[in-house]
Design a protein around this motif. Structure first.
Motif, PDB file in Angstrom:
ATOM      1  N   ILE A  25       0.851  -1.196   0.000  1.00  0.00           N
ATOM      2  CA  ILE A  25       0.000   0.000   0.000  1.00  0.00           C
ATOM      3  C   ILE A  25       0.886   1.246   0.000  1.00  0.00           C
ATOM      4  N   GLU A  26       1.893   1.258   0.840  1.00  0.00           N
ATOM      5  CA  GLU A  26       2.820   2.395   0.902  1.00  0.00           C
ATOM      6  C   GLU A  26       3.578   2.565  -0.416  1.00  0.00           C
ATOM      7  N   ALA A  27       3.844   1.448  -1.103  1.00  0.00           N
ATOM      8  CA  ALA A  27       4.526   1.491  -2.404  1.00  0.00           C
ATOM      9  C   ALA A  27       3.566   1.846  -3.537  1.00  0.00           C
ATOM     10  N   GLN A  28       2.283   1.978  -3.209  1.00  0.00           N
ATOM     11  CA  GLN A  28       1.211   2.319  -4.143  1.00  0.00           C
ATOM     12  C   GLN A  28       1.082   1.314  -5.285  1.00  0.00           C
ATOM     13  N   ARG A  29       1.113   0.039  -4.893  1.00  0.00           N
ATOM     14  CA  ARG A  29       0.829  -1.016  -5.870  1.00  0.00           C
ATOM     15  C   ARG A  29       0.252  -2.228  -5.161  1.00  0.00           C
ATOM     16  N   LEU A  30      -0.358  -3.085  -5.971  1.00  0.00           N
ATOM     17  CA  LEU A  30      -0.982  -4.282  -5.419  1.00  0.00           C
ATOM     18  C   LEU A  30       0.062  -5.311  -5.027  1.00  0.00           C
ATOM     19  N   PRO A  31      -0.211  -6.074  -3.969  1.00  0.00           N
ATOM     20  CA  PRO A  31       0.668  -7.190  -3.634  1.00  0.00           C
ATOM     21  C   PRO A  31       0.719  -8.178  -4.805  1.00  0.00           C
ATOM     22  N   PRO A  32       1.837  -8.869  -4.980  1.00  0.00           N
ATOM     23  CA  PRO A  32       1.992  -9.778  -6.125  1.00  0.00           C
ATOM     24  C   PRO A  32       0.872 -10.802  -6.264  1.00  0.00           C
ATOM     25  N   ASP A  33       0.369 -11.329  -5.157  1.00  0.00           N
ATOM     26  CA  ASP A  33      -0.679 -12.344  -5.252  1.00  0.00           C
ATOM     27  C   ASP A  33      -1.998 -11.765  -5.750  1.00  0.00           C
ATOM     28  N   MET A  34      -2.160 -10.450  -5.720  1.00  0.00           N
ATOM     29  CA  MET A  34      -3.384  -9.823  -6.215  1.00  0.00           C
ATOM     30  C   MET A  34      -3.243  -9.303  -7.642  1.00  0.00           C
ATOM     31  N   GLN A  35      -2.012  -9.164  -8.110  1.00  0.00           N
ATOM     32  CA  GLN A  35      -1.786  -8.575  -9.422  1.00  0.00           C
ATOM     33  C   GLN A  35      -2.415  -9.390 -10.551  1.00  0.00           C
ATOM     34  N   ASP A  36      -2.421 -10.698 -10.418  1.00  0.00           N
ATOM     35  CA  ASP A  36      -3.027 -11.544 -11.447  1.00  0.00           C
ATOM     36  C   ASP A  36      -4.546 -11.556 -11.355  1.00  0.00           C
ATOM     37  N   ASP A  37      -5.077 -11.112 -10.233  1.00  0.00           N
ATOM     38  CA  ASP A  37      -6.519 -11.122 -10.008  1.00  0.00           C
ATOM     39  C   ASP A  37      -7.091  -9.714  -9.912  1.00  0.00           C
ATOM     40  N   ILE A  38      -6.559  -8.793 -10.675  1.00  0.00           N
ATOM     41  CA  ILE A  38      -6.967  -7.399 -10.562  1.00  0.00           C
ATOM     42  C   ILE A  38      -8.463  -7.212 -10.826  1.00  0.00           C
ATOM     43  N   SER A  39      -9.005  -7.945 -11.771  1.00  0.00           N
ATOM     44  CA  SER A  39     -10.430  -7.775 -12.054  1.00  0.00           C
ATOM     45  C   SER A  39     -11.282  -8.228 -10.870  1.00  0.00           C
ATOM     46  N   VAL A  40     -10.869  -9.291 -10.194  1.00  0.00           N
ATOM     47  CA  VAL A  40     -11.597  -9.762  -9.009  1.00  0.00           C
ATOM     48  C   VAL A  40     -11.453  -8.735  -7.882  1.00  0.00           C
ATOM     49  N   ALA A  41     -10.235  -8.221  -7.690  1.00  0.00           N
ATOM     50  CA  ALA A  41     -10.003  -7.251  -6.622  1.00  0.00           C
ATOM     51  C   ALA A  41     -10.850  -5.996  -6.828  1.00  0.00           C
ATOM     52  N   VAL A  42     -10.914  -5.506  -8.043  1.00  0.00           N
ATOM     53  CA  VAL A  42     -11.708  -4.311  -8.331  1.00  0.00           C
ATOM     54  C   VAL A  42     -13.189  -4.601  -8.120  1.00  0.00           C
ATOM     55  N   SER A  43     -13.639  -5.745  -8.570  1.00  0.00           N
ATOM     56  CA  SER A  43     -15.046  -6.118  -8.424  1.00  0.00           C
ATOM     57  C   SER A  43     -15.440  -6.213  -6.948  1.00  0.00           C
ATOM     58  N   VAL A  44     -14.632  -6.873  -6.158  1.00  0.00           N
ATOM     59  CA  VAL A  44     -14.913  -7.014  -4.723  1.00  0.00           C
ATOM     60  C   VAL A  44     -14.904  -5.645  -4.041  1.00  0.00           C
ATOM     61  N   TYR A  45     -13.952  -4.818  -4.409  1.00  0.00           N
ATOM     62  CA  TYR A  45     -13.882  -3.471  -3.844  1.00  0.00           C
ATOM     63  C   TYR A  45     -15.152  -2.683  -4.161  1.00  0.00           C
ATOM     64  N   ARG A  46     -15.580  -2.723  -5.394  1.00  0.00           N
ATOM     65  CA  ARG A  46     -16.791  -2.000  -5.808  1.00  0.00           C
ATOM     66  C   ARG A  46     -18.026  -2.506  -5.049  1.00  0.00           C
ATOM     67  N   GLN A  47     -18.132  -3.807  -4.896  1.00  0.00           N
ATOM     68  CA  GLN A  47     -19.267  -4.378  -4.160  1.00  0.00           C
ATOM     69  C   GLN A  47     -19.242  -3.945  -2.699  1.00  0.00           C
ATOM     70  N   PHE A  48     -18.067  -3.966  -2.104  1.00  0.00           N
ATOM     71  CA  PHE A  48     -17.911  -3.552  -0.715  1.00  0.00           C
ATOM     72  C   PHE A  48     -18.315  -2.083  -0.538  1.00  0.00           C
ATOM     73  N   LYS A  49     -17.843  -1.231  -1.424  1.00  0.00           N
ATOM     74  CA  LYS A  49     -18.166   0.200  -1.344  1.00  0.00           C
ATOM     75  C   LYS A  49     -19.671   0.423  -1.511  1.00  0.00           C
ATOM     76  N   ALA A  50     -20.298  -0.322  -2.401  1.00  0.00           N
ATOM     77  CA  ALA A  50     -21.737  -0.161  -2.628  1.00  0.00           C
ATOM     78  C   ALA A  50     -22.536  -0.557  -1.382  1.00  0.00           C
ATOM     79  N   LEU A  51     -22.075  -1.556  -0.662  1.00  0.00           N
ATOM     80  CA  LEU A  51     -22.775  -2.014   0.551  1.00  0.00           C
ATOM     81  C   LEU A  51     -22.650  -1.007   1.690  1.00  0.00           C
ATOM     82  N   ASN A  52     -21.600  -0.215   1.677  1.00  0.00           N
ATOM     83  CA  ASN A  52     -21.323   0.699   2.781  1.00  0.00           C
ATOM     84  C   ASN A  52     -21.733   2.139   2.500  1.00  0.00           C
ATOM     85  N   ARG A  53     -22.621   2.336   1.573  1.00  0.00           N
ATOM     86  CA  ARG A  53     -23.094   3.704   1.283  1.00  0.00           C
ATOM     87  C   ARG A  53     -24.251   4.064   2.135  1.00  0.00           C
TER      88      ARG A  53
END
Length: 92
Positions: free
Chosen positions: A64-92
């Motif tokens: 996070i401090e390096a402003q990039r995704l951890p290596p294990d998440m880099q291959d799953d960027i579409s999943v990470a973005v999707s989960v993030y969007r769903q989480f944000k929508a639930l917390n509005r």
């Protein structure tokens, strides 16, 4: 806080001298000093992981401090973005 400042604070909290730390992670003390002073960008992923291991830290905050995704998440960027969007929508 930038990666260099963050990792330097963690190293100093662990009371590890820069020269010893750099030797432990197989990097030039001069290069590591430039990273800590913000004169270099955050290093490659493997070096961040090595630094965290030496300091006994988890890697997520370091990436996070390096402003990039951890290596294990880099291959799953579409999943990470999707989960993030769903989480944000639930917390509005």
């Amino acid at each position: 806080m930038a990666f260099g400042q963050w990792i330097r604070a963690r190293r100093e909290e662990a009371n590890i001298m820069l020269i010893d730390f750099a030797r432990d992670i197989n990097i030039s003390p001069a290069y590591w000093s430039r990273i800590e002073r913000g004169l270099e960008k955050a290093p490659k992923d493997q070096l961040i992981i090595s630094a965290c291991r030496r300091l006994g830290l988890g890697t997520d905050r370091a990436f996070i401090e390096a402003q990039r995704l951890p290596p294990d998440m880099q291959d799953d960027i579409s999943v990470a973005v999707s989960v993030y969007r769903q989480f944000k929508a639930l917390n509005r």
